[in-house]
Design a protein around this motif. Structure first.
Motif, mmCIF file in Angstrom:
data_model
loop_
_atom_site.group_PDB
_atom_site.id
_atom_site.type_symbol
_atom_site.label_atom_id
_atom_site.label_comp_id
_atom_site.label_asym_id
_atom_site.label_seq_id
_atom_site.Cartn_x
_atom_site.Cartn_y
_atom_site.Cartn_z
ATOM 1 N N GLU A 61 51.958 141.065 -88.679
ATOM 2 C CA GLU A 61 50.867 141.404 -89.597
ATOM 3 C C GLU A 61 49.851 142.276 -88.873
ATOM 4 O O GLU A 61 49.428 141.958 -87.763
ATOM 5 N N ARG A 62 49.462 143.375 -89.488
ATOM 6 C CA ARG A 62 48.508 144.302 -88.864
ATOM 7 C C ARG A 62 47.079 143.801 -88.916
ATOM 8 O O ARG A 62 46.282 144.076 -88.028
ATOM 9 N N ARG A 63 46.737 143.087 -89.989
ATOM 10 C CA ARG A 63 45.359 142.640 -90.156
ATOM 11 C C ARG A 63 45.008 141.538 -89.167
ATOM 12 O O ARG A 63 45.766 140.597 -88.969
ATOM 13 N N MET A 64 43.839 141.693 -88.560
ATOM 14 C CA MET A 64 43.335 140.666 -87.659
ATOM 15 C C MET A 64 42.719 139.559 -88.508
ATOM 16 O O MET A 64 42.108 139.817 -89.541
ATOM 17 N N ARG A 65 42.897 138.353 -88.065
ATOM 18 C CA ARG A 65 42.289 137.205 -88.720
ATOM 19 C C ARG A 65 41.336 136.545 -87.732
ATOM 20 O O ARG A 65 41.428 136.771 -86.524
ATOM 21 N N PHE A 66 40.430 135.730 -88.245
ATOM 22 C CA PHE A 66 39.423 135.095 -87.407
ATOM 23 C C PHE A 66 39.357 133.612 -87.718
ATOM 24 O O PHE A 66 39.477 133.203 -88.868
ATOM 25 N N GLU A 67 39.145 132.818 -86.661
ATOM 26 C CA GLU A 67 38.959 131.386 -86.846
ATOM 27 C C GLU A 67 37.790 130.923 -85.980
ATOM 28 O O GLU A 67 37.506 131.511 -84.938
ATOM 29 N N ALA A 68 37.117 129.865 -86.430
ATOM 30 C CA ALA A 68 35.947 129.341 -85.732
ATOM 31 C C ALA A 68 36.369 128.456 -84.568
ATOM 32 O O ALA A 68 37.361 127.730 -84.656
ATOM 33 N N GLU A 69 35.609 128.517 -83.504
ATOM 34 C CA GLU A 69 35.732 127.546 -82.408
ATOM 35 C C GLU A 69 35.067 126.274 -82.912
ATOM 36 O O GLU A 69 33.911 126.307 -83.326
ATOM 37 N N THR A 70 35.771 125.165 -82.895
ATOM 38 C CA THR A 70 35.199 123.929 -83.426
ATOM 39 C C THR A 70 34.898 122.901 -82.346
ATOM 40 O O THR A 70 34.389 121.824 -82.654
ATOM 41 N N GLY A 71 35.193 123.211 -81.099
ATOM 42 C CA GLY A 71 34.843 122.311 -80.003
ATOM 43 C C GLY A 71 33.378 122.504 -79.633
ATOM 44 O O GLY A 71 32.972 123.596 -79.238
ATOM 45 N N ALA A 72 32.577 121.462 -79.776
ATOM 46 C CA ALA A 72 31.131 121.580 -79.550
ATOM 47 C C ALA A 72 30.809 122.060 -78.133
ATOM 48 O O ALA A 72 29.966 122.938 -77.952
ATOM 49 N N ARG A 73 31.455 121.510 -77.145
ATOM 50 C CA ARG A 73 31.165 121.922 -75.758
ATOM 51 C C ARG A 73 31.542 123.378 -75.517
ATOM 52 O O ARG A 73 30.794 124.126 -74.903
ATOM 53 N N ARG A 74 32.713 123.763 -75.995
ATOM 54 C CA ARG A 74 33.130 125.160 -75.821
ATOM 55 C C ARG A 74 32.195 126.097 -76.562
ATOM 56 O O ARG A 74 31.876 127.181 -76.092
ATOM 57 N N LEU A 75 31.734 125.671 -77.737
ATOM 58 C CA LEU A 75 30.819 126.481 -78.531
ATOM 59 C C LEU A 75 29.485 126.651 -77.795
ATOM 60 O O LEU A 75 28.984 127.770 -77.651
ATOM 61 N N VAL A 76 28.917 125.562 -77.304
ATOM 62 C CA VAL A 76 27.645 125.629 -76.573
ATOM 63 C C VAL A 76 27.809 126.471 -75.306
ATOM 64 O O VAL A 76 26.983 127.332 -75.006
ATOM 65 N N ARG A 77 28.889 126.244 -74.589
ATOM 66 C CA ARG A 77 29.135 127.014 -73.355
ATOM 67 C C ARG A 77 29.240 128.508 -73.665
ATOM 68 O O ARG A 77 28.683 129.342 -72.961
ATOM 69 N N GLY A 78 29.937 128.856 -74.735
ATOM 70 C CA GLY A 78 30.082 130.267 -75.110
ATOM 71 C C GLY A 78 28.760 130.895 -75.504
ATOM 72 O O GLY A 78 28.457 132.024 -75.117
ATOM 73 N N VAL A 79 27.956 130.165 -76.263
ATOM 74 C CA VAL A 79 26.653 130.696 -76.670
ATOM 75 C C VAL A 79 25.756 130.873 -75.459
ATOM 76 O O VAL A 79 25.086 131.896 -75.307
#
Length: 156
Positions: A85-103
């Motif tokens: 599939e050519r179209r890119m898709r997106f999904e949310a990070e749902t791990g709270a620690r990974r999310l905080v670390r990324g932000v």
């Protein structure tokens, strides 16, 4: 096929969660649309295409493009490709620690790193100003040590 009532409940939940994350994004200095995008993706059972995000979040393509770029940089959203599939898709990070670390890694740490040489050059002969500058350097060192630990071990 879900009933009209079930779809209305789902739409209401998505709208509420999108607004919730929009407020959180605004509180940390990001555009509300960034939070709305994250909220839409957070409740999506499957990765969404760009156009699906635009429609579900009720935002312009320009806002979606900017928001997805910001969220990807913050590691709050992951691009997903499906085989063939050519179209890119997106999904949310749902791990709270990974999310905080990324932000933290995408917002605070770069600013702290950029501030290091600035603070190293600041000097003043006035004793009061010198003490305040030294206090600021101490805060800076503490923040540089603390932020990575929050992302790694913090309970969120």
């Amino acid at each position: 096929m879900p009933s009209i009532e079930a779809e209305a409940r789902d739409d209401c939940a998505v709208a509420g969660v999108a607004e919730y994350f929009g407020g959180l994004a605004s509180a940390i200095g990001l555009p509300r649309t960034v939070g709305r995008i994250y909220g839409v993706l957070f409740l999506s059972p499957e990765a969404m295409t760009f156009n699906e995000v635009v429609k579900a979040a009720g935002i312009s393509k320009a806002s979606a493009s900017t928001g997805l770029r910001i969220l990807t940089r913050l590691r709050a959203v992951h691009p997903v490709s499906r085989g063939g599939e050519r179209r890119m898709r997106f999904e949310a990070e749902t791990g709270a620690r990974r999310l905080v670390r990324g932000v933290l890694a995408g917002t605070m740490l770069p600013q702290l790193e950029a501030g290091e040489p600035l603070l190293a050059r600041v000097a003043d002969e006035d004793p009061f100003v010198s003490r305040r500058i030294e206090r600021l350097r101490s805060w800076h060192r503490g923040a540089r040590e603390l932020l990575p630990m929050i992302g790694r071990y913090g309970t969120v």
